[in-house]
Enzyme design. Structure first.
Site, mmCIF file in Angstrom:
data_model
loop_
_atom_site.group_PDB
_atom_site.id
_atom_site.type_symbol
_atom_site.label_atom_id
_atom_site.label_comp_id
_atom_site.label_asym_id
_atom_site.label_seq_id
_atom_site.Cartn_x
_atom_site.Cartn_y
_atom_site.Cartn_z
ATOM 1 N N ASP A 1 34.387 63.574 -61.051
ATOM 2 C CA ASP A 1 34.483 63.708 -59.599
ATOM 3 C C ASP A 1 35.642 62.811 -59.149
ATOM 4 O OD1 ASP A 1 33.891 64.272 -56.928
ATOM 5 O OD2 ASP A 1 32.410 62.666 -56.786
ATOM 6 N N ASP B 1 36.350 61.326 -55.298
ATOM 7 C CA ASP B 1 35.962 60.285 -54.329
ATOM 8 C C ASP B 1 34.727 59.525 -54.813
ATOM 9 O OD1 ASP B 1 37.651 60.761 -51.690
ATOM 10 O OD2 ASP B 1 37.141 62.732 -52.486
ATOM 11 N N ASP C 1 29.448 60.702 -58.248
ATOM 12 C CA ASP C 1 28.674 59.771 -57.414
ATOM 13 C C ASP C 1 27.900 60.462 -56.295
ATOM 14 O OD1 ASP C 1 31.010 60.464 -55.839
ATOM 15 O OD2 ASP C 1 30.434 58.803 -54.518
#
Length: 390
Positions: free
Chosen positions: A123, A125, A315
């Site tokens: 991922d 961000d 996240d």
């Protein structure tokens, strides 16, 4: 047999053409146009007394969602009031037993991958870059970029993000990677081809292309509707629209939810999901980061292989779809990046991007040393062969 529409680019002529590819025993696109019965309830929310599953089901526009349920879910996934230190410590200790640090368990993870091809999914961000108030300034560090570049030398590597693919590429700036933007609805392979694929053609997959005009309409309407709410940030991610409320006063969340609902009620073919202080408006096709992971593995030739070891690091709640796929496949591991205990399908955890970088560096170093040993052994065997009498 299932047919799916993809676009491939000839690396030599740079001419793109739409083709229909027939894929045997593949269900990736089988339900792509079906409307899901509910928003995925996979974890990612903070531990709380609020029922996230029920709240997320209430987020479906076609289900007559209530504003209060929206706001409750926003609070559940983006808490502004923390538990007491003692309670938080107890939760963390219990949670870490089930989701230990990937750094602490590095030897066990790499042992499980022995003899298999590691494929990395990352991922952006909150994983490769820190979470920031302004999404346009979520820059990754030079050190992280260098680490990811080295990672891609040894392992097929993909960035899987909710961001527009072009936007996330502008942050990462590494042409040798695979990029899956808009939660996997916009996938493109390395622009110069990949050493991990025999084909010289660059893959481009966009299963939600028909929704582009609708997404643009919704983006413009939401810009107008939310301009009176301080801190609200509407981002056009090509195949989805993100409404960031990280900088919105919690007292204004109800008003923001009302404005979003007032727009989406006119678009039954779009649905609402949530991330970390962001509302995501997406097409109702059955496609997510988990489907993107499966598609990329298939594209790399690992669809039905037992010698592949995918590692997905993310996240956000939207990464849970990928974590779930890995659990169901019984291959590889998911690693959640979080300082706070969350419901998750991931097997391991890391606290922040700096730990992600440490983990990736260890993978690179392990592979580098392994290749060096193999090289020395090959040279030694060649020397023995030369010294043997004919």
């Amino acid at each position: 047999m299932t047919k799916k529409n993809v676009v491939v680019s000839d690396a030599k002529s740079a001419i793109e053409m739409a083709i229909t590819v027939a894929v045997s025993n593949s269900s990736l696109f089988a339900a792509a146009v079906q409307k899901p019965t509910a928003v995925a309830s996979g974890g990612g929310g903070y531990i709380t007394s609020i029922s996230r599953k029920k709240l997320l089901q209430n987020l479906e526009i076609s289900g007559g969602a209530r504003i209060n349920s929206w706001v409750d879910s926003m609070k559940a996934s983006s808490p502004t009031h923390h538990k007491s230190m003692a309670s938080l410590s107890d939760d963390t200790t219990s949670w870490m037993l089930h989701h230990p640090s990937a750094l602490d368990m590095f030897e066990q993870i790499t042992s499980a991958s022995k003899g298999k091809q590691i494929v990395m999914f990352l991922d952006y961000d909150g994983t490769l870059s820190p979470i920031v108030d302004d999404p346009d300034r979520a820059f990754m560090s030079d050190a992280m970029r260098s680490t990811v570049r080295k990672l891609a030398r040894y392992f097929p590597t993909a960035i899987v993000s909710g961001r527009c693919r072009d936007k996330v590429y502008s942050f990462v700036r590494l042409a040798e990677l695979y990029y899956a933007g808009s939660h996997g609805m916009d996938i493109k392979g390395p622009s110069k081809g990949s050493k991990y694929k025999k084909s010289t053609k660059t893959l481009l997959c966009q299963p939600a292309s028909e929704f582009l005009p609708m997404i643009d309409e919704v983006y413009k309407e939401l810009l107008e509707k939310t301009q009176s709410i301080p801190g609200a940030n509407v981002e056009n991610n090509k195949f989805c629209v993100s409404v960031h409320f990280r900088c919105v006063d919690e007292k204004k969340w109800s008003e923001l939810a009302h404005e979003v609902k007032s727009v989406l009620k006119h678009y039954p073919k779009l649905r609402l999901t949530q991330g970390r202080k962001v509302l995501e408006i997406r097409p109702t096709i059955k496609w997510d980061k988990g489907k993107a992971l499966e598609f990329l593995l298939e594209s790399l030739g690992y669809a039905n292989c037992t010698d592949v070891f995918p590692i997905y690091i993310g996240d956000d709640r939207t990464d849970e779809d990928a974590f779930k796929v890995l659990r169901e496949r019984g291959q590889g591991f998911g690693i959640l990046v979080s300082k706070t205990p969350k419901d998750t399908n991931a097997s391991y955890s890391l606290q922040e991007p700096s730990e992600v970088m440490d983990f990736l560096r260890q993978l690179v170093e392990l592979k580098r040393l392994s290749l060096r040993r193999q090289f020395r052994l090959r040279k030694r065997l060649e020397g023995i062969k030369v010294s043997l009498p004919n």
